[in-house]
Write a protein that holds these residues in place. Structure first.
Motif, PDB file in Angstrom:
ATOM      1  N   SER A   5       0.809  -1.228   0.000  1.00 12.35           N
ATOM      2  CA  SER A   5       0.000   0.000   0.000  1.00 12.35           C
ATOM      3  C   SER A   5       0.826   1.254   0.000  1.00 12.35           C
ATOM      4  CB  SER A   5      -0.970   0.020   1.196  1.00 12.35           C
ATOM      5  OG  SER A   5      -1.801  -1.119   1.184  1.00 12.35           O
ATOM      6  N   VAL A   6       2.096   1.131  -0.291  1.00 15.34           N
ATOM      7  CA  VAL A   6       2.956   2.305  -0.366  1.00 15.34           C
ATOM      8  C   VAL A   6       2.779   2.942  -1.745  1.00 15.34           C
ATOM      9  CG1 VAL A   6       5.320   3.171  -0.310  1.00 15.34           C
ATOM     10  CG2 VAL A   6       4.604   1.344   1.266  1.00 15.34           C
ATOM     11  N   GLN A   7       2.498   4.223  -1.790  1.00 15.56           N
ATOM     12  CA  GLN A   7       2.344   4.970  -3.031  1.00 15.56           C
ATOM     13  C   GLN A   7       3.591   5.818  -3.257  1.00 15.56           C
ATOM     14  OE1 GLN A   7      -0.427   4.527  -4.996  1.00 15.56           O
ATOM     15  NE2 GLN A   7      -1.068   3.006  -3.457  1.00 15.56           N
ATOM     16  N   LEU A   8       3.931   6.017  -4.507  1.00 18.09           N
ATOM     17  CA  LEU A   8       5.192   6.678  -4.839  1.00 18.09           C
ATOM     18  C   LEU A   8       4.930   7.811  -5.805  1.00 18.09           C
ATOM     19  CD1 LEU A   8       8.576   4.993  -5.592  1.00 18.09           C
ATOM     20  CD2 LEU A   8       7.667   6.614  -7.251  1.00 18.09           C
ATOM     21  N   ALA A   9       5.722   8.883  -5.634  1.00 15.53           N
ATOM     22  CA  ALA A   9       5.686  10.013  -6.567  1.00 15.53           C
ATOM     23  C   ALA A   9       7.105  10.454  -6.854  1.00 15.53           C
ATOM     24  CB  ALA A   9       4.871  11.160  -6.003  1.00 15.53           C
ATOM     25  N   VAL A  10       7.328  10.935  -8.084  1.00 13.80           N
ATOM     26  CA  VAL A  10       8.657  11.396  -8.500  1.00 13.80           C
ATOM     27  C   VAL A  10       8.562  12.880  -8.807  1.00 13.80           C
ATOM     28  CG1 VAL A  10      10.508  11.162 -10.182  1.00 13.80           C
ATOM     29  CG2 VAL A  10       9.248   9.142  -9.433  1.00 13.80           C
ATOM     30  N   ILE A  11       9.478  13.626  -8.220  1.00 11.46           N
ATOM     31  CA  ILE A  11       9.549  15.059  -8.489  1.00 11.46           C
ATOM     32  C   ILE A  11      10.782  15.296  -9.354  1.00 11.46           C
ATOM     33  CG2 ILE A  11       9.710  17.361  -7.484  1.00 11.46           C
ATOM     34  CD1 ILE A  11       8.515  16.267  -4.938  1.00 11.46           C
ATOM     35  N   ALA A  12      10.522  15.749 -10.554  1.00 10.96           N
ATOM     36  CA  ALA A  12      11.625  16.013 -11.483  1.00 10.96           C
ATOM     37  C   ALA A  12      12.353  17.273 -11.071  1.00 10.96           C
ATOM     38  CB  ALA A  12      11.070  16.145 -12.896  1.00 10.96           C
ATOM     39  N   PRO A  13      13.616  17.481 -11.573  1.00 12.63           N
ATOM     40  CA  PRO A  13      14.359  18.688 -11.209  1.00 12.63           C
ATOM     41  C   PRO A  13      13.632  19.959 -11.587  1.00 12.63           C
ATOM     42  CG  PRO A  13      15.858  17.072 -12.110  1.00 12.63           C
ATOM     43  CD  PRO A  13      14.479  16.517 -12.332  1.00 12.63           C
ATOM     44  N   ASP A  14      12.766  19.885 -12.585  1.00 12.15           N
ATOM     45  CA  ASP A  14      12.049  21.102 -12.965  1.00 12.15           C
ATOM     46  C   ASP A  14      10.772  21.320 -12.166  1.00 12.15           C
ATOM     47  OD1 ASP A  14      10.486  19.070 -13.887  1.00 12.15           O
ATOM     48  OD2 ASP A  14      10.496  19.715 -15.993  1.00 12.15           O
ATOM     49  N   GLY A  15      10.517  20.433 -11.165  1.00  7.66           N
ATOM     50  CA  GLY A  15       9.354  20.580 -10.318  1.00  7.66           C
ATOM     51  C   GLY A  15       8.145  19.809 -10.770  1.00  7.66           C
ATOM     52  N   THR A  16       8.251  19.063 -11.882  1.00  9.64           N
ATOM     53  CA  THR A  16       7.112  18.267 -12.338  1.00  9.64           C
ATOM     54  C   THR A  16       6.951  17.057 -11.429  1.00  9.64           C
ATOM     55  OG1 THR A  16       7.537  18.961 -14.612  1.00  9.64           O
ATOM     56  CG2 THR A  16       6.121  17.023 -14.297  1.00  9.64           C
ATOM     57  N   VAL A  17       5.711  16.767 -10.986  1.00 15.13           N
ATOM     58  CA  VAL A  17       5.415  15.643 -10.079  1.00 15.13           C
ATOM     59  C   VAL A  17       4.632  14.599 -10.846  1.00 15.13           C
ATOM     60  CG1 VAL A  17       4.363  14.924  -7.920  1.00 15.13           C
ATOM     61  CG2 VAL A  17       5.344  17.210  -8.119  1.00 15.13           C
ATOM     62  N   THR A  36       1.073  11.608  -6.221  1.00 12.79           N
ATOM     63  CA  THR A  36       1.172  13.028  -6.576  1.00 12.79           C
ATOM     64  C   THR A  36       0.198  13.899  -5.799  1.00 12.79           C
ATOM     65  OG1 THR A  36       1.998  12.496  -8.784  1.00 12.79           O
ATOM     66  CG2 THR A  36       0.980  14.662  -8.477  1.00 12.79           C
ATOM     67  N   PRO A  37      -1.094  13.506  -5.607  1.00  8.43           N
ATOM     68  CA  PRO A  37      -2.030  14.394  -4.881  1.00  8.43           C
ATOM     69  C   PRO A  37      -1.618  14.719  -3.464  1.00  8.43           C
ATOM     70  CG  PRO A  37      -3.226  12.717  -6.090  1.00  8.43           C
ATOM     71  CD  PRO A  37      -1.789  12.324  -6.150  1.00  8.43           C
ATOM     72  N   ALA A  38      -0.774  13.872  -2.851  1.00 10.42           N
ATOM     73  CA  ALA A  38      -0.376  14.092  -1.448  1.00 10.42           C
ATOM     74  C   ALA A  38       0.765  15.076  -1.316  1.00 10.42           C
ATOM     75  CB  ALA A  38       0.006  12.770  -0.792  1.00 10.42           C
ATOM     76  N   VAL A  39       1.422  15.406  -2.437  1.00 16.49           N
ATOM     77  CA  VAL A  39       2.590  16.283  -2.388  1.00 16.49           C
ATOM     78  C   VAL A  39       2.119  17.728  -2.449  1.00 16.49           C
ATOM     79  CG1 VAL A  39       4.776  16.899  -3.462  1.00 16.49           C
ATOM     80  CG2 VAL A  39       3.996  14.514  -3.497  1.00 16.49           C
ATOM     81  N   ASP A  40       2.371  18.485  -1.402  1.00 18.12           N
ATOM     82  CA  ASP A  40       1.997  19.889  -1.395  1.00 18.12           C
ATOM     83  C   ASP A  40       3.211  20.735  -1.764  1.00 18.12           C
ATOM     84  OD1 ASP A  40       3.597  19.803   0.832  1.00 18.12           O
ATOM     85  OD2 ASP A  40       1.940  19.978   2.270  1.00 18.12           O
ATOM     86  N   MET A  41       2.978  22.016  -1.919  1.00 19.88           N
ATOM     87  CA  MET A  41       4.014  22.921  -2.379  1.00 19.88           C
ATOM     88  C   MET A  41       5.165  23.019  -1.378  1.00 19.88           C
ATOM     89  SD  MET A  41       3.287  23.893  -5.359  1.00 19.88           S
ATOM     90  CE  MET A  41       4.488  25.211  -5.485  1.00 19.88           C
ATOM     91  N   ALA A  42       4.840  23.014  -0.061  1.00 20.84           N
ATOM     92  CA  ALA A  42       5.892  23.141   0.946  1.00 20.84           C
ATOM     93  C   ALA A  42       6.837  21.955   0.902  1.00 20.84           C
ATOM     94  CB  ALA A  42       5.273  23.263   2.339  1.00 20.84           C
ATOM     95  N   SER A  43       6.258  20.752   0.797  1.00 21.22           N
ATOM     96  CA  SER A  43       7.097  19.560   0.746  1.00 21.22           C
ATOM     97  C   SER A  43       7.947  19.564  -0.516  1.00 21.22           C
ATOM     98  CB  SER A  43       6.218  18.312   0.792  1.00 21.22           C
ATOM     99  OG  SER A  43       5.481  18.270   1.996  1.00 21.22           O
ATOM    100  N   LYS A  44       7.354  19.951  -1.670  1.00 25.64           N
ATOM    101  CA  LYS A  44       8.101  19.950  -2.926  1.00 25.64           C
ATOM    102  C   LYS A  44       9.251  20.951  -2.853  1.00 25.64           C
ATOM    103  CE  LYS A  44       6.159  21.642  -6.625  1.00 25.64           C
ATOM    104  NZ  LYS A  44       5.299  21.782  -7.847  1.00 25.64           N
ATOM    105  N   SER A  45       9.017  22.127  -2.293  1.00 30.24           N
ATOM    106  CA  SER A  45      10.062  23.146  -2.199  1.00 30.24           C
ATOM    107  C   SER A  45      11.223  22.660  -1.357  1.00 30.24           C
ATOM    108  CB  SER A  45       9.481  24.439  -1.621  1.00 30.24           C
ATOM    109  OG  SER A  45       8.457  24.948  -2.456  1.00 30.24           O
ATOM    110  N   ASP A  46      10.907  22.027  -0.209  1.00 28.81           N
ATOM    111  CA  ASP A  46      11.970  21.515   0.661  1.00 28.81           C
ATOM    112  C   ASP A  46      12.788  20.442  -0.033  1.00 28.81           C
ATOM    113  OD1 ASP A  46      11.209  23.230   2.683  1.00 28.81           O
ATOM    114  OD2 ASP A  46       9.950  21.744   3.725  1.00 28.81           O
ATOM    115  N   LEU A  47      12.109  19.530  -0.758  1.00 27.31           N
ATOM    116  CA  LEU A  47      12.818  18.448  -1.421  1.00 27.31           C
ATOM    117  C   LEU A  47      13.717  18.970  -2.533  1.00 27.31           C
ATOM    118  CD1 LEU A  47       9.936  15.812  -1.501  1.00 27.31           C
ATOM    119  CD2 LEU A  47      12.091  15.621  -0.250  1.00 27.31           C
ATOM    120  N   LEU A  48      13.209  19.905  -3.358  1.00 24.53           N
ATOM    121  CA  LEU A  48      14.021  20.470  -4.439  1.00 24.53           C
ATOM    122  C   LEU A  48      15.189  21.277  -3.889  1.00 24.53           C
ATOM    123  CD1 LEU A  48      11.222  21.527  -6.968  1.00 24.53           C
ATOM    124  CD2 LEU A  48      12.780  19.563  -7.123  1.00 24.53           C
TER     125      LEU A  48
END
Length: 458
Positions: free
Chosen positions: A79-91, A96-108
């Motif tokens: 039941s583990v779901q996975l998302a990939v954030i590309a270097p350009d910010g594409t998810v 993907t629906p669980a990734v918010d802007m704050a989390s994406k910014s921190d990861l990038l």
């Protein structure tokens, strides 16, 4: 002998109950803490597991290629779901629906993320790790997994808690048995002593407190045996002293009843009967005095008393009896001590000691009444005689009822055997101290009584 059963529980039962209650409280407290920390522990374990998985995935060459190309990665296992954030910010990916802007910014920005989110209408754990060539991996897991693990942990805690409580109850029972056994033995011995049995040895072992109880019971056993032997000897002595005058009274009474006494012998017989009656009356009076002194409600009428004047009055009274026995009565006075005491009882004490001394003082020997002021405002009076005196062993038992009487009844003039016992108890009731020396200045016994000073220091 039937004894009423106590309504209180036994010591062993109380210890078992106490240890069980303590164990139950400890188990409840431990269970409450474990219950509260189980969820936190389960969540932390799942987050650590997701973090390790995300770290591994972010470092795989194929996953790095996917990060650069932005390829979509499908759901992972359990039941583990996975998302990939590309270097350009594409998810891309199922998470993907669980990734918010704050989390994406921190990861990038190269910072790992561990937080909570919502995916498909349910709460999920969200963990992200930056990729080695830019971009990031995000993994989510439903919070229900944490709940399941939490319940499993809580179920595993219940059994050890129950076992711990049972073990504590068993340990309490063993401890109670060990502690209560010497106390129960001591109680049995005490009951046997109370029922009149003597020579019952109590064990002196175990902890210090129980050993002290055993020693105390052994001392009590010896004291009771000694006291009862003394009482038995005293009763035998009393019965003998009562039987002697009663036998004389009965014999002469029967002789009078049968007409065997000649008329010219009646005065002599009457005198003998009167003497034996007075002897019996004195003995019974001594017994009553001793009984009164043993009672708790003996009344003392205290007032400031000039002991010198009191001793002088006693000397004047005893001058006649001493002269009839050709005994040289002397009065020695030093100071005029005044103490608060019962003058009647002090005079009774003096008379008893003088009577005892006069009985053993031979003709021509001295009998001394002395009084002086002692240290601290106390008064000290002495009765000394020129009689045979007392041995060291006599001094040791001098104030025991009938002791000297039994020892010297065939060799010296003796009274009821209670005079010195009465003097000892009477002195104690007056708050004073009485002592005896076997041989004083005049050669005979020396009795010294010290009366305490007045409360006001007069």
């Amino acid at each position: 002998m039937n004894r009423p059963r106590s309504r209180r529980g036994s010591l062993a039962r109380n210890i078992v109950v106490l240890t069980t209650v303590v164990a139950a409280l400890a188990a409840a407290l431990t269970g409450l803490i474990a219950w509260q920390t189980a969820e936190h522990g389960a969540e932390r374990r799942e987050r650590d597991q997701l973090t390790r998985q995300a770290t591994v995935l972010s470092r795989l060459p194929a996953m790095s290629e996917a990060l650069f190309t932005g390829a979509q990665v499908l759901a992972g296992p359990n039941s583990v779901q996975l998302a990939v954030i590309a270097p350009d910010g594409t998810v891309s990916g199922t998470a993907t629906p669980a990734v918010d802007m704050a989390s994406k910014s921190d990861l990038l920005a190269g910072e790992p993320v561990s937080t909570s989110s919502v995916l498909g209408g349910q709460n999920v754990l969200l963990v992200g790790q930056p990729g080695v060539r830019g971009g990031a991996i995000v993994l989510t897991e439903p919070y229900t997994v944490v709940t399941q693990n939490t319940n499993q942990i809580r179920r595993t805690v219940i059994a050890p808690l129950i076992v711990g409580m049972l073990g504590a109850a068993l340990a309490g029972a063993l401890l109670a048995r060990r502690i209560a056994r010497p106390l129960a033995t001591a109680a049995q011995i005490a009951h046997r002593l109370a029922d009149g049995e003597r020579g019952v040895p109590a064990p002196v072992d175990g902890p210090r407190e129980t050993a002290d109880i055993g020693r105390a019971l052994n001392v009590l056993d010896e004291a009771l045996a000694h006291s009862e032997n003394r009482q038995r000897e005293f009763l035998l002595s009393v019965s003998h002293d009562l039987r002697t005058p009663l036998t004389a009274l009965q014999g002469y009474a029967e002789a009078l009843a049968d007409g065997l006494v000649e008329p010219d012998q009646l005065p002599e017989v009457g005198g003998i009967l009167a003497d034996e009656t007075r002897r019996l009356d004195r003995f019974l009076g001594d017994l009553l005095d001793l009984a009164r002194l043993e009672a708790d409600d003996l009344r003392l009428d205290t007032a400031p008393t000039d002991i010198s004047a009191l001793v002088a009055e006693a000397a004047a009274f005893w001058a006649g009896p001493c002269a009839r026995h050709d005994v040289d009565l002397r009065l020695e006075q030093s100071g005029h001590p005044v103490v608060t005491t019962d003058a009647f009882r002090v005079r009774q004490l003096i008379d008893g000691l003088v009577q005892n001394a006069l009985r053993v003082t031979p003709e021509g020997a001295p009998l001394v009444l002395a009084v002086r002021a002692a240290a601290g405002g106390a008064a000290e009076l002495q009765v000394r005689d020129g009689g045979p005196g007392l041995s060291d062993d006599d001094v040791r038992i001098a104030f025991d009822s009938g002791a000297l009487h039994e020892r010297y009844r065939g060799t010296r003039p003796v009274g009821s055997g209670l005079g010195l016992a009465i003097a000892h108890r009477l002195t104690g009731r007056l708050g004073g101290v009485i002592g005896v020396e076997g041989h004083g200045p005049e050669g005979g016994a020396c009795f010294t009584v010290t009366l305490p000073p007045s409360p006001d220091g007069a």
